[in-house]
Write a protein that holds these residues in place. Structure first.
Motif, mmCIF file in Angstrom:
data_model
loop_
_atom_site.group_PDB
_atom_site.id
_atom_site.type_symbol
_atom_site.label_atom_id
_atom_site.label_comp_id
_atom_site.label_asym_id
_atom_site.label_seq_id
_atom_site.Cartn_x
_atom_site.Cartn_y
_atom_site.Cartn_z
ATOM 1 N N VAL A 203 -3.280 15.198 3.033
ATOM 2 C CA VAL A 203 -1.934 14.643 3.183
ATOM 3 C C VAL A 203 -1.450 14.099 1.850
ATOM 4 O O VAL A 203 -2.232 13.545 1.067
ATOM 5 C CB VAL A 203 -1.885 13.519 4.245
ATOM 6 N N LEU B 296 -6.642 11.695 11.896
ATOM 7 C CA LEU B 296 -5.775 12.358 10.929
ATOM 8 C C LEU B 296 -4.652 13.080 11.670
ATOM 9 O O LEU B 296 -3.486 12.972 11.313
ATOM 10 C CB LEU B 296 -6.595 13.376 10.119
ATOM 11 N N GLN C 2 0.781 7.489 3.806
ATOM 12 C CA GLN C 2 0.801 8.938 3.794
ATOM 13 C C GLN C 2 2.151 9.457 4.253
ATOM 14 O O GLN C 2 2.779 8.876 5.141
ATOM 15 C CB GLN C 2 -0.307 9.504 4.666
ATOM 16 N N LYS C 3 2.601 10.484 3.585
ATOM 17 C CA LYS C 3 3.878 11.081 3.937
ATOM 18 C C LYS C 3 3.581 12.302 4.804
ATOM 19 O O LYS C 3 2.619 13.025 4.559
ATOM 20 C CB LYS C 3 4.629 11.519 2.682
ATOM 21 N N VAL C 4 4.416 12.498 5.786
ATOM 22 C CA VAL C 4 4.190 13.656 6.652
ATOM 23 C C VAL C 4 4.844 14.875 6.031
ATOM 24 O O VAL C 4 5.997 14.837 5.618
ATOM 25 C CB VAL C 4 4.771 13.394 8.047
ATOM 26 N N PRO D 99 0.821 -1.204 0.000
ATOM 27 C CA PRO D 99 0.000 0.000 0.000
ATOM 28 C C PRO D 99 0.858 1.257 0.000
ATOM 29 O O PRO D 99 2.005 1.227 0.422
ATOM 30 C CB PRO D 99 -0.785 -0.118 1.312
ATOM 31 N N LEU D 100 0.263 2.342 -0.507
ATOM 32 C CA LEU D 100 0.904 3.638 -0.367
ATOM 33 C C LEU D 100 0.731 4.062 1.089
ATOM 34 O O LEU D 100 -0.211 3.650 1.751
ATOM 35 C CB LEU D 100 0.213 4.671 -1.268
ATOM 36 N N GLU E 213 -2.799 3.237 3.302
ATOM 37 C CA GLU E 213 -3.112 3.126 4.719
ATOM 38 C C GLU E 213 -3.043 4.525 5.298
ATOM 39 O O GLU E 213 -1.971 5.117 5.377
ATOM 40 C CB GLU E 213 -2.125 2.190 5.414
ATOM 41 N N GLU F 197 -2.134 10.539 13.042
ATOM 42 C CA GLU F 197 -1.273 9.936 12.021
ATOM 43 C C GLU F 197 -0.278 10.926 11.452
ATOM 44 O O GLU F 197 0.784 10.551 11.017
ATOM 45 C CB GLU F 197 -2.146 9.397 10.892
ATOM 46 N N ALA F 198 -0.682 12.186 11.455
ATOM 47 C CA ALA F 198 0.167 13.167 10.791
ATOM 48 C C ALA F 198 1.338 13.613 11.658
ATOM 49 O O ALA F 198 2.206 14.323 11.210
ATOM 50 C CB ALA F 198 -0.669 14.384 10.400
ATOM 51 N N GLU F 199 1.349 13.175 12.878
ATOM 52 C CA GLU F 199 2.403 13.613 13.795
ATOM 53 C C GLU F 199 3.805 13.257 13.321
ATOM 54 O O GLU F 199 4.007 12.185 12.789
ATOM 55 C CB GLU F 199 2.190 12.965 15.169
#
Lengths: 815, 119
Positions: free
Chosen positions: B5, B114, A811-813, A808-809, B22, B117-119
């Motif tokens: 994101v 969100l 998410q990039k921060v 899977p891809l 994911e 996860e974005a941390e």
């Protein structure tokens, strides 16, 4: 009253006389003893459908209109292949090489002969015409030579149909046309040029204003030379520059002949005992070449023969070009002159051109290119000489918009009962709807049977379908004859496959474009089917479209109910060894495979693998020499074997060895559906070969071959195909059978239903009886295997990009 | 408020295909149509939870690989006689970069996850 039947002799067994006999037997089956002479060695067939036979879209059998049974049932004495050489009108006899035949009434239906333009070289080998089945055979044969070139002289209906057919057969084709634009008798210049552009887009070269000077070559055609010095190399030259009534017999017999045999309104020649009809006849100084007036003549001649009064009245005719994907319609007079007005509609991007010629507020002519749906309506307005003043500002947009009606059947519903639907057979709307109600017809075959509508060239079958739908409402279930592949198209599977080959369509978008798919990119039913058909048609050339594959074939593993996958490595003939087993065990440990199971096909299934692990699992299995077992594919699955003569005390042959050999030769091949094989070493049949797609049972003296078995929902025991002696024969028969299945079965059709559909005799004929055909099938199979035998696991795991696509891809921060 | 994101490049998703992401605490399927439109749906068929990202993309629809339910990419609703609905997410293309946004529709957007996860 005399009980002696009158003797009727008919010369010429073509469409006109065939139709006349039908009418005659309907009205007066006992009136005559009929003897039918035909120069061709066969009975009546639908000559106008030779074009699709040439292009490969139809077979000859499909266009036969009268078979042996028909002639027998009606007591016709057939003398096919026997030319009539003379008529003795005094003695009332016709002469052939075999002797004399007496007549009371004689009918001449000798048709026409192609016009051979009188230039040097016209007698060379390879100069052909397009008139009968033998010509079609000769052209098809010439097309077999790779890179063969054809020059067609004449850009009329016949010439263009020949050109399209030859091109579909793979020839490089040039059309030479004397006039300024193609189909100059049917189209105006604009439509002619659109047509030329379309043909050129398909790769047919067109040269207008071409004055042929000579055909060059020594013994055989080599090229055509034009007056302007251009030379076109050619392996064959097809003369399609027109036809001439074949009236020599009549001339010799002293009948009145001008261009054709002169007949009166009752089809009678200058001798009251001799009638003439069809293309050889001339009525009021006109000779006819289209089928509709000829059928009218047939009706009149039959009445004259039974003593009924009848008169032939020429009617307006319309024409259509029978080249798949090119829609051309024309009717009436479209030359511009005094008092004519034009209404023209152009849509260059969509390749549509419509032109109506009006005179005195009436339609005088119509030319349609690209969209011919309203042809019948315009033709109707033309024939009825209807005043169109009130609709002229809208009529070019078609009947639906002229009446501002959006009912799908509005166009056909709005036609009056007298509107002609079938131009070939002169059947009007009223006759069809009446037949539907009176005889309770529910499908197009019924309509054909009772009215003959759509029984000739078939171009009106869409209209007939609409009439059925309109008359029956919800009771109409559509045309059962051809079931569409899916909701995206009206074409059936077999039709699509034929057209892929005939038009050289090589990608899915090309197929969808050419065959007018109704959805932008198909659906989950048609895309996998098209992908397979293209793969089968163009081995080594077609690039597989992964996005048109079902998930299992795209990911080379079987999806399970929880979205995980199962992995089955190949075990040749069911054989394995400690190394392979160790590698499998290691994989099961390393990737925490929850279930390991032995399959029905003698191999091991690793169930519950996560998608992102697949490439790693494959790499590990590959290093132990294990490859994909294609347990997920519409493909060769397994070759199940018993231990055979190597170990078994009853074994008669080395069944395991044979199984391994066959699996090594056939693995990797894509099929319409999954394909399973088995080899048993003796008739005890421990490998259960008689429920496989191809099963082999060894006996003392050789190998018995069985086909079409299935152990699925509907168990089917194999049919016995034949017995062979050597291993080489087993290989050839097996691969030929696979290839026949690959080429003929519809996508997702297992061998069992396929064989039930086409019949075991058909398969036997192709595989057991035809040595040459069998060898060719086998050869085609091996050609396609050359490109198919690549381990997909190694390919997928070996490419870093593809490898990544299994994960899977994330998410990039981003700050 | 809408937060997006970055999840990858357009070329990571095959045309007439899909890719699983994911993110936002669940599996989301990003679809790319033949016309290069992007859609994001939860990667679970409403029928038997099949992974829609493994289905065949056809026009603006996807056929679930398990039982061939057709889910409309635009609305998230099952087509034809089947009834069911999949969660939709915002997705957008900036240049060649694909950005996944929040849940669309009436259900509460998973803003919290969100953020985590974005941390």
């Amino acid at each position: 009253m005399s009980t002696q039947k009158q003797k009727l002799v008919v010369v010429g067994a073509g469409m006109a006389s065939g139709r006349m006999l039908e009418h005659l037997f309907e009205v007066a089956p006992e009136a005559y003893d009929v003897t039918l002479f035909g120069a061709e060695p066969r009975g009546n067939y639908n000559r106008i459908m030779l074009s699709p036979v040439l292009s490969g879209e139809k077979t000859f059998e499909e266009i036969v209109t009268h078979d042996e049974d028909w002639y027998r049932t009606h007591g016709v004495t057939c003398r096919f292949g026997e030319s009539v050489t003379g008529i003795d009108r005094k003695a009332k006899q016709v002469h052939t090489a075999a002797g004399e035949t007496a007549y009371d009434k004689l009918v001449l239906a000798t048709g026409s002969a192609p016009f051979i333009i009188p230039i040097a070289g016209k007698e060379l080998d390879g100069v052909l015409v397009f008139r009968d089945l033998d010509d079609v055979d000769a052209m098809s044969k010439a097309a077999e030579k790779p890179g063969a070139r054809a020059v067609v002289i004449g850009g009329g209906l016949l010439g263009l149909e020949a050109a399209a057919g030859l091109q579909a057969r793979g020839m490089e084709v040039t059309v030479l046309h004397l006039m300024d634009h193609l189909l100059d008798r049917q189209l105006d210049a604009s439509a002619g040029h659109l047509l030329q552009r379309e043909l050129e887009r398909r790769g047919i070269k067109v040269h207008c204003k071409a004055q042929s000077k000579a055909i060059l070559g020594e013994g055989h055609v080599e090229a055509v030379l034009l007056e302007d010095g251009t030379v076109y190399p050619a392996d064959i030259v097809v003369m399609a520059a027109g036809i001439r009534p074949e009236a020599r017999l009549a001339v010799d017999a002293g009948l009145h002949v001008e261009r054709g045999v002169v007949v009166d309104d009752a089809m009678m020649t200058s001798d009251p005992d001799i009638l003439a009809l069809g293309e050889c006849a001339e009525h009021n100084e006109v000779c006819y070449g289209l089928v509709a007036p000829l059928y009218d003549m047939a009706r009149v001649a039959a009445k004259t023969l039974t003593g009924e009064e009848a008169a032939f009245k020429p009617v307006e005719t319309s024409t259509k070009l029978k080249v798949t994907g090119v829609d051309v319609f024309s009717a009436g007079d479209f030359s511009t002159g005094d008092g004519t007005e034009d209404i023209v509609y152009r849509d260059a991007a969509r390749g549509i051109y419509k032109r109506l010629v009006l005179k005195d507020d009436k339609v005088a002519g119509a030319v349609l290119y690209g969209d011919t749906a309203d042809g019948a309506w315009y033709f109707q307005l033309l024939k009825e000489r209807e005043v169109v003043r009130d609709i002229r500002d809208r009529m070019i947009f078609g009947q639906a918009l002229a009446g501002a009606d959006t009912d799908p059947f509005s166009a056909v519903a709005a036609l009056p009962d007298t509107a002609e639907i079938c131009g070939c057979n002169g059947v009007c709307k009223g006759a069809i709807t009446t037949a539907i109600t009176e005889h309770g017809l529910t499908d197009i075959d019924g309509v054909k049977q009772y009215t003959k509508a759509s029984a000739s060239c078939g171009s009106c079958s869409g209209l007939v379908e609409q009439l059925l739908a309109m008359s029956l409402g919800d009771d109409y279930s559509g045309a059962p004859a051809v079931k569409p592949m899916c909701g995206c198209t009206h074409h059936g599977h077999d039709e699509v496959r034929k057209l892929i080959l005939a038009h050289g369509l090589k990608t899915i978008p090309e197929v969808m474009q050419a065959l007018e798919w109704e959805t932008p990119d198909g659906c989950s039913s048609c895309r996998p089917a098209l992908n397979y058909y293209l793969l089968c048609a163009w081995p080594g050339e077609y690039v597989d479209d992964a996005q048109s594959r079902f998930v299992n074939e795209r990911h080379h593993a079987n999806i399970q109910k929880d979205g995980t996958f199962s992995v089955v490595p190949r075990m040749w003939g069911g054989l394995t060894n400690p190394n392979e087993l160790r590698a499998i065990a290691d994989v099961a440990d390393k990737y925490q495979i929850p279930t390991v199971k032995v399959t029905g096909g003698q191999r091991i299934d690793l169930l519950g693998a996560r998608k992102e692990h697949l490439p790693d699992i494959w790499s590990d299995l590959n290093s132990a020499g294990l490859v994909s077992g294609h347990a997920y594919g519409k493909a060769l699955r397994t070759v199940k074997t018993c231990v055979g003569s190597e170990w078994c005390r009853f074994g008669t042959q080395d069944s395991t060895g044979m199984g391994v050999t066959l699996e090594k030769l056939t693995w990797g091949s894509w099929m319409p559906h999954k394909f399973k094989m088995a080899v048993s070493g003796c008739p005890r049949n421990c490998a259960e070969a008689t429920i496989k797609d191809f099963g082999i049972v060894a006996v003392d003296s050789g190998w018995e071959l069985h086909v079409g078995g299935n152990g699925g929902i509907k168990v089917r025991v194999t049919d016995f195909l034949c017995k062979v002696e050597s291993e080489e024969e087993v290989i050839e028969y097996c691969t030929a059978f696979i290839q026949l299945y690959r080429e003929e079965a519809r996508y997702l059709e297992r061998t069992a239903p396929w064989i039930e559909r086409v019949g075991l005799d058909h398969v036997k004929e192709k595989i057991a009886d035809d040595a040459e055909g069998r060898a060719a099938l086998s050869e085609r199979f091996f050609l396609s295997q050359k490109y198919a035998q690549r381990d997909p696991w190694a390919e997928q795991a070996g490419d870093p990009g593809t490898r990544r696509s299994y994960s899977p891809l994330r998410q990039k921060v981003i700050a | 408020m809408s937060k997006s994101v970055y999840i990858g490049e357009l070329e990571d998703i095959p045309r007439r295909g899909a890719r699983k992401v994911e993110a936002l605490g669940c599996d989301i399927a990003i679809f790319r149509t033949g016309e290069d439109e992007l859609f994001a749906l939860e990667d679970r068929c409403p029928h038997k939870q099949g992974p829609l990202s493994d289905g065949i993309v056809q026009g603006r629809g996807v056929a679930c690989p398990l039982h061939n339910w057709i889910i409309d990419l635009g609305s998230g609703l099952a087509r034809g006689p089947d009834e069911g609905c999949v969660k939709r997410f915002a997705v957008e293309l900036r240049g060649s970069a694909v950005y996944l946004g929040p849940l669309i529709g009436n259900e509460a957007a998973p803003e919290a996850s969100l953020a985590v996860e974005a941390e």
